[in-house]
Motif scaffolding. Structure first.
Motif, PDB file in Angstrom:
ATOM      1  N   GLU A 188     -15.845  -2.303   1.747  1.00  0.00           N
ATOM      2  CA  GLU A 188     -15.222  -3.596   1.992  1.00  0.00           C
ATOM      3  C   GLU A 188     -15.594  -4.618   0.921  1.00  0.00           C
ATOM      4  OE1 GLU A 188     -14.967  -6.904   5.620  1.00  0.00           O
ATOM      5  OE2 GLU A 188     -15.839  -4.920   5.980  1.00  0.00           O
ATOM      6  N   SER A 189     -16.779  -4.465   0.343  1.00  0.00           N
ATOM      7  CA  SER A 189     -17.222  -5.409  -0.677  1.00  0.00           C
ATOM      8  C   SER A 189     -16.382  -5.334  -1.953  1.00  0.00           C
ATOM      9  CB  SER A 189     -18.694  -5.157  -1.023  1.00  0.00           C
ATOM     10  OG  SER A 189     -18.868  -3.850  -1.555  1.00  0.00           O
ATOM     11  N   ASP A 190     -15.600  -4.254  -2.109  1.00  0.00           N
ATOM     12  CA  ASP A 190     -14.742  -4.121  -3.285  1.00  0.00           C
ATOM     13  C   ASP A 190     -13.499  -5.003  -3.210  1.00  0.00           C
ATOM     14  OD1 ASP A 190     -16.322  -2.191  -4.554  1.00  0.00           O
ATOM     15  OD2 ASP A 190     -15.381  -0.564  -3.439  1.00  0.00           O
ATOM     16  N   LEU A 191     -13.200  -5.553  -2.030  1.00  0.00           N
ATOM     17  CA  LEU A 191     -11.950  -6.283  -1.814  1.00  0.00           C
ATOM     18  C   LEU A 191     -12.174  -7.791  -1.885  1.00  0.00           C
ATOM     19  CD1 LEU A 191     -11.599  -3.453  -0.281  1.00  0.00           C
ATOM     20  CD2 LEU A 191      -9.896  -4.624   1.094  1.00  0.00           C
ATOM     21  N   ASP A 192     -11.186  -8.506  -2.423  1.00  0.00           N
ATOM     22  CA  ASP A 192     -11.209  -9.957  -2.325  1.00  0.00           C
ATOM     23  C   ASP A 192     -10.461 -10.384  -1.061  1.00  0.00           C
ATOM     24  OD1 ASP A 192      -8.420 -10.162  -2.884  1.00  0.00           O
ATOM     25  OD2 ASP A 192      -8.776 -10.346  -5.032  1.00  0.00           O
ATOM     26  N   ASP A 193     -10.461 -11.677  -0.759  1.00  0.00           N
ATOM     27  CA  ASP A 193      -9.887 -12.156   0.505  1.00  0.00           C
ATOM     28  C   ASP A 193      -8.388 -11.888   0.580  1.00  0.00           C
ATOM     29  OD1 ASP A 193     -12.363 -13.003   1.342  1.00  0.00           O
ATOM     30  OD2 ASP A 193     -12.064 -15.099   0.754  1.00  0.00           O
ATOM     31  N   ASP A 194      -7.664 -12.056  -0.533  1.00  0.00           N
ATOM     32  CA  ASP A 194      -6.221 -11.787  -0.529  1.00  0.00           C
ATOM     33  C   ASP A 194      -5.945 -10.342  -0.149  1.00  0.00           C
ATOM     34  OD1 ASP A 194      -5.925 -14.361  -1.383  1.00  0.00           O
ATOM     35  OD2 ASP A 194      -5.292 -13.863  -3.414  1.00  0.00           O
ATOM     36  N   GLN A 195      -6.711  -9.427  -0.719  1.00  0.00           N
ATOM     37  CA  GLN A 195      -6.517  -8.005  -0.475  1.00  0.00           C
ATOM     38  C   GLN A 195      -6.829  -7.643   0.976  1.00  0.00           C
ATOM     39  OE1 GLN A 195      -9.193  -6.853  -3.532  1.00  0.00           O
ATOM     40  NE2 GLN A 195      -7.632  -6.754  -5.135  1.00  0.00           N
ATOM     41  N   LYS A 196      -7.902  -8.204   1.530  1.00  0.00           N
ATOM     42  CA  LYS A 196      -8.253  -7.946   2.928  1.00  0.00           C
ATOM     43  C   LYS A 196      -7.153  -8.422   3.868  1.00  0.00           C
ATOM     44  CE  LYS A 196     -13.261  -8.380   2.232  1.00  0.00           C
ATOM     45  NZ  LYS A 196     -14.456  -9.212   2.509  1.00  0.00           N
ATOM     46  N   ASP A 197      -6.599  -9.609   3.578  1.00  0.00           N
ATOM     47  CA  ASP A 197      -5.545 -10.156   4.430  1.00  0.00           C
ATOM     48  C   ASP A 197      -4.323  -9.253   4.453  1.00  0.00           C
ATOM     49  OD1 ASP A 197      -7.145 -12.326   4.973  1.00  0.00           O
ATOM     50  OD2 ASP A 197      -6.141 -13.678   3.560  1.00  0.00           O
ATOM     51  N   VAL A 198      -3.963  -8.698   3.298  1.00  0.00           N
ATOM     52  CA  VAL A 198      -2.770  -7.850   3.211  1.00  0.00           C
ATOM     53  C   VAL A 198      -2.986  -6.533   3.948  1.00  0.00           C
ATOM     54  CG1 VAL A 198      -1.379  -6.491   1.608  1.00  0.00           C
ATOM     55  CG2 VAL A 198      -1.876  -8.871   1.096  1.00  0.00           C
ATOM     56  N   ILE A 199      -4.145  -5.929   3.779  1.00  0.00           N
ATOM     57  CA  ILE A 199      -4.408  -4.627   4.407  1.00  0.00           C
ATOM     58  C   ILE A 199      -4.358  -4.730   5.929  1.00  0.00           C
ATOM     59  CG2 ILE A 199      -6.198  -2.861   4.769  1.00  0.00           C
ATOM     60  CD1 ILE A 199      -7.048  -3.474   1.820  1.00  0.00           C
ATOM     61  N   SER A 200      -4.836  -5.838   6.473  1.00  0.00           N
ATOM     62  CA  SER A 200      -4.945  -5.970   7.928  1.00  0.00           C
ATOM     63  C   SER A 200      -3.771  -6.719   8.561  1.00  0.00           C
ATOM     64  CB  SER A 200      -6.255  -6.678   8.283  1.00  0.00           C
ATOM     65  OG  SER A 200      -6.344  -7.943   7.642  1.00  0.00           O
ATOM     66  N   LEU A 201      -2.631  -6.797   7.874  1.00  0.00           N
ATOM     67  CA  LEU A 201      -1.439  -7.390   8.470  1.00  0.00           C
ATOM     68  C   LEU A 201      -1.038  -6.636   9.735  1.00  0.00           C
ATOM     69  CD1 LEU A 201       0.646  -7.896   5.202  1.00  0.00           C
ATOM     70  CD2 LEU A 201      -0.158  -9.733   6.710  1.00  0.00           C
ATOM     71  N   ALA A 202      -0.279  -7.281  10.600  1.00  0.00           N
ATOM     72  CA  ALA A 202       0.191  -6.638  11.829  1.00  0.00           C
ATOM     73  C   ALA A 202       0.868  -5.313  11.512  1.00  0.00           C
ATOM     74  CB  ALA A 202       1.157  -7.566  12.555  1.00  0.00           C
ATOM     75  N   ALA A 203       0.727  -4.356  12.424  1.00  0.00           N
ATOM     76  CA  ALA A 203       1.238  -3.002  12.202  1.00  0.00           C
ATOM     77  C   ALA A 203       2.749  -2.908  12.370  1.00  0.00           C
ATOM     78  CB  ALA A 203       0.546  -2.021  13.143  1.00  0.00           C
ATOM     79  N   GLU A 204       3.408  -4.010  12.660  1.00  0.00           N
ATOM     80  CA  GLU A 204       4.866  -4.021  12.778  1.00  0.00           C
ATOM     81  C   GLU A 204       5.461  -4.882  11.659  1.00  0.00           C
ATOM     82  OE1 GLU A 204       2.891  -4.942  15.524  1.00  0.00           O
ATOM     83  OE2 GLU A 204       2.898  -2.842  16.165  1.00  0.00           O
ATOM     84  N   GLY A 205       6.743  -4.642  11.396  1.00  0.00           N
ATOM     85  CA  GLY A 205       7.450  -5.456  10.416  1.00  0.00           C
ATOM     86  C   GLY A 205       7.342  -4.920   9.003  1.00  0.00           C
ATOM     87  N   ASN A 206       8.324  -5.279   8.186  1.00  0.00           N
ATOM     88  CA  ASN A 206       8.344  -4.869   6.784  1.00  0.00           C
ATOM     89  C   ASN A 206       7.578  -5.881   5.935  1.00  0.00           C
ATOM     90  OD1 ASN A 206      10.014  -2.737   7.496  1.00  0.00           O
ATOM     91  ND2 ASN A 206      11.897  -3.857   7.022  1.00  0.00           N
ATOM     92  N   HIS A 207       6.871  -5.360   4.921  1.00  0.00           N
ATOM     93  CA  HIS A 207       6.070  -6.224   4.060  1.00  0.00           C
ATOM     94  C   HIS A 207       6.237  -5.802   2.604  1.00  0.00           C
ATOM     95  CE1 HIS A 207       3.836  -8.198   7.342  1.00  0.00           C
ATOM     96  NE2 HIS A 207       3.890  -7.021   7.940  1.00  0.00           N
ATOM     97  N   LEU A 208       6.243  -6.793   1.722  1.00  0.00           N
ATOM     98  CA  LEU A 208       6.290  -6.571   0.281  1.00  0.00           C
ATOM     99  C   LEU A 208       5.107  -7.301  -0.358  1.00  0.00           C
ATOM    100  CD1 LEU A 208       7.625  -5.707  -2.414  1.00  0.00           C
ATOM    101  CD2 LEU A 208       9.053  -7.769  -2.259  1.00  0.00           C
ATOM    102  N   VAL A 209       4.312  -6.564  -1.133  1.00  0.00           N
ATOM    103  CA  VAL A 209       3.135  -7.124  -1.793  1.00  0.00           C
ATOM    104  C   VAL A 209       3.386  -7.122  -3.299  1.00  0.00           C
ATOM    105  CG1 VAL A 209       0.652  -6.910  -2.165  1.00  0.00           C
ATOM    106  CG2 VAL A 209       1.645  -6.255   0.041  1.00  0.00           C
ATOM    107  N   LEU A 210       3.301  -8.284  -3.909  1.00  0.00           N
ATOM    108  CA  LEU A 210       3.530  -8.438  -5.338  1.00  0.00           C
ATOM    109  C   LEU A 210       2.215  -8.760  -6.031  1.00  0.00           C
ATOM    110  CD1 LEU A 210       6.726 -10.689  -5.152  1.00  0.00           C
ATOM    111  CD2 LEU A 210       6.630  -8.189  -5.348  1.00  0.00           C
ATOM    112  N   GLY A 211       2.041  -8.210  -7.212  1.00  0.00           N
ATOM    113  CA  GLY A 211       0.824  -8.512  -7.953  1.00  0.00           C
ATOM    114  C   GLY A 211       0.887  -7.955  -9.352  1.00  0.00           C
ATOM    115  N   PRO A 212       0.130  -8.528 -10.273  1.00  0.00           N
ATOM    116  CA  PRO A 212       0.126  -8.071 -11.665  1.00  0.00           C
ATOM    117  C   PRO A 212      -0.610  -6.748 -11.810  1.00  0.00           C
ATOM    118  CG  PRO A 212      -1.535  -9.757 -11.357  1.00  0.00           C
ATOM    119  CD  PRO A 212      -0.787  -9.666 -10.061  1.00  0.00           C
ATOM    120  N   PRO A 213      -0.595  -6.124 -12.992  1.00  0.00           N
ATOM    121  CA  PRO A 213      -1.367  -4.902 -13.218  1.00  0.00           C
ATOM    122  C   PRO A 213      -2.843  -5.141 -12.891  1.00  0.00           C
ATOM    123  CG  PRO A 213       0.050  -5.365 -15.101  1.00  0.00           C
ATOM    124  CD  PRO A 213       0.121  -6.559 -14.213  1.00  0.00           C
ATOM    125  N   GLY A 214      -3.455  -4.157 -12.221  1.00  0.00           N
ATOM    126  CA  GLY A 214      -4.880  -4.263 -11.943  1.00  0.00           C
ATOM    127  C   GLY A 214      -5.247  -5.142 -10.770  1.00  0.00           C
TER     128      GLY A 214
END
Length: 389
Positions: free
Chosen positions: A9-35
Motif C-alpha cells: 500500500e505504501s507504493d500508492l499515492d492518494d489519487d491511485q488509492k482512490d481509483v482502486i477502491s471506487l465502487a464495484a459498480e459503474g463504468n470508469h475511465l482513468v487517465l494519466g501520463p506515462p508512468g
C-alpha cells in the motif's frame, strides 16, 4: 524488472488509492501520463473485483508484448493470468465459447475488423449481454468504436485506463479525442485523472514535453514528475551514423548498462520491423550479449535471463525499461501518429535514453532534441556559409 510492480500500500499515492477502491459498480475511465501507474492500477482493480466476489473478469490489452509484461506482474494477485489477454485473443475466446468457426485474414487491420464483426454478429444473433462481471482495458485509446461497443455490451462494468497522447494504433475515429467512444459510455463524474507520474527522469520528461507540445491543451510531464533524480540521474544522448555504427554503439552501451542496472529490463526499439530485424541480427553477433537478447515479438514470455528486449516501438507499447536505445529514429516520419510514436518511444525509458539516426529527423523531433541543449550564443556570421557538417 525491479520496481515495475507495486508490492504494498505504501507504493500508492492518494489519487491511485482512490481509483482502486471506487465502487464495484459503474463504468470508469482513468487517465494519466506515462508512468502514472495506470497498468498497476488496472491489476489492483482486477484483484479488488475478484476479492469482492466478482471473479468473472477479462483484462484486455492491445498487444501480445504488453500481455506478457502484465502477466509477469499478475502473478502476485488472486486472479488467473489466463484472464489477461489481447483484444484479438479475447474476441476469439468469445467466439469459441459459443462454437463459432472462424477463418480470419492474416493482415492485422483486416483481422481486427473481421473478429469485431464476427463477435457483433454473435451478440446480435444470441442477444448476448453482460457475460462478464467486468472487462478491464489497458491502453484504452487504441480500441475502435466497434470494439468499445462490444466491451460495453458484454460486461456489467468497464474499467479502462489510457492516455490519448499515446495513441499509436488506429482506434477511435475522433482526431481530437481518441477516447471519445469510451467517454460516451462513461459519466463525466466517473472519469478520473492521475496527477503524478514516477517513471521518467527529468531529462526524458523535458524531451517528451518538447515532442508532444503541439497545442496549449497539452499537460507537460516535467512539473508533475516524481522520479528520484538524485538516485539515478537521467540522461538523453544522441548518435548519428549508419545502422551498423548504431549497433556498435548500442552494444557498447548495453554492456555498461547490464553492469549498472542488474535485474532490470533494457530495450532497443525501432519504428520499423525491418530495422528491428537488422539490429537484432547484428546484436546477436556480439557473443557476450546474444544470450541476453529477446525478440519480444516472438518470445513466449519475459525471461530475466534475457533482459534486453529488441522490438518495434509499437511492440514495446506499455513497457517500461531502465535504459532505452531508439535506433533508426528518422523513420518515425514515415508512419501515422508520428508525434505520438516519438512520445511513446521516449517515455518507455526511466533513466537513460539514447536516440540514434542516420538520415534527417523530422523537424519537430530535431527541434525537441536541439532544445535540450540550445546554443548559448548566436551563430557566427561566417558559419552561415559552411554548409552541413
Amino acid at each position: 524488472m525491479a520496481g515495475a510492480w507495486w508490492i504494498g500500500e505504501s507504493d500508492l499515492d492518494d489519487d491511485q488509492k482512490d481509483v482502486i477502491s471506487l465502487a464495484a459498480e459503474g463504468n470508469h475511465l482513468v487517465l494519466g501520463p506515462p508512468g502514472s501507474g495506470k497498468t498497476n492500477i488496472l491489476l489492483l482493480r482486477a484483484n479488488y473485483l475478484t476479492l469482492f466476489g466478482k471473479p468473472n473478469i477479462a483484462i484486455v490489452v492491445f498487444t501480445g508484448t504488453l500481455r506478457k509484461f502484465i502477466a509477469s506482474g499478475g502473478k502476485s494477485y488472486d486472479f488467473s493470468q489466463d484472464k489477461i489477454m489481447t483484444c484479438n485473443a479475447w474476441q476469439r475466446d468469445v467466439l469459441h465459447m459459443y462454437g463459432v468457426t472462424i477463418d480470419p485474414p492474416k493482415e492485422f487491420a483486416a483481422q481486427r475488423k473481421y473478429l469485431a464483426e464476427k463477435v457483433a454478429e454473435l451478440v446480435q444473433r444470441k442477444n448476448l449481454s453482460y457475460i462478464y462481471d467486468a472487462i478491464l482495458l489497458d491502453e484504452a485509446q487504441d480500441y475502435t468504436p466497434a470494439e468499445i461497443e462490444l466491451f460495453t455490451k458484454l460486461a456489467r462494468q468497464i474499467f479502462a485506463v489510457g492516455d490519448g497522447r499515446q495513441q499509436i494504433y488506429k482506434g477511435d475515429g475522433s482526431e481530437d479525442d481518441p477516447l471519445s467512444s469510451l467517454r460516451a459510455a462513461i459519466p463525466e463524474e466517473n472519469v478520473h485523472e492521475l496527477r503524478y507520474h514516477y517513471r521518467n527522469g527529468l531529462e526524458i520528461c523535458k524531451l517528451a514535453d518538447k515532442i508532444a507540445k503541439d497545442s496549449d491543451t497539452y499537460q507537460p510531464l516535467t512539473p508533475t514528475a516524481q522520479y528520484k533524480e538524485d538516485e539515478n540521474k537521467s540522461t538523453v544522448t544522441m548518435f548519428q551514423g549508419t545502422l551498423e555504427a548504431q549497433c556498435q554503439e548500442i552494444a557498447k552501451s548495453l554492456r555498461r548498462q547490464l553492469r549498472a542496472f542488474p535485474n532490470e529490463l533494457l530495450a532497443v526499439v525501432c519504428p520499423k520491423r525491418e530495422h528491428v530485424n537488422q539490429v537484432y541480427a547484428r546484436l546477436q553477433q556480439e557473443t557476450d550479449l546474444a544470450a541476453k537478447l529477446s525478440n519480444i515479438r516472438d518470445d513466449e514470455a519475459f525471461d530475466m535471463a534475457k533482459p534486453i528486449c529488441v522490438s518495434t516501438v509499437h511492440g514495446a507499447k506499455g513497457l517500461e525499461v531502465r535504459a532505452l536505445h531508439f535506433a533508426a529514429a528518422e523513420h518515425v516520419k514515415h508512419g501515422p501518429h508520428q508525434r505520438n510514436v516519438g512520445f511513446t518511444a521516449v517515455t518507455r525509458a526511466k533513466t537513460a535514453l539514447s536516440i540514434y539516426h542516420d538520415g534527417d529527423l523530422k523537424g519537430w523531433f530535431e527541434s525537441a532534441v536541439v532544445g535540450l541543449n540550445p546554443p548559448k550564443t548566436p551563430p557566427a556570421f561566417g558559419s552561415l556559409f559552411k554548409g552541413r557538417k
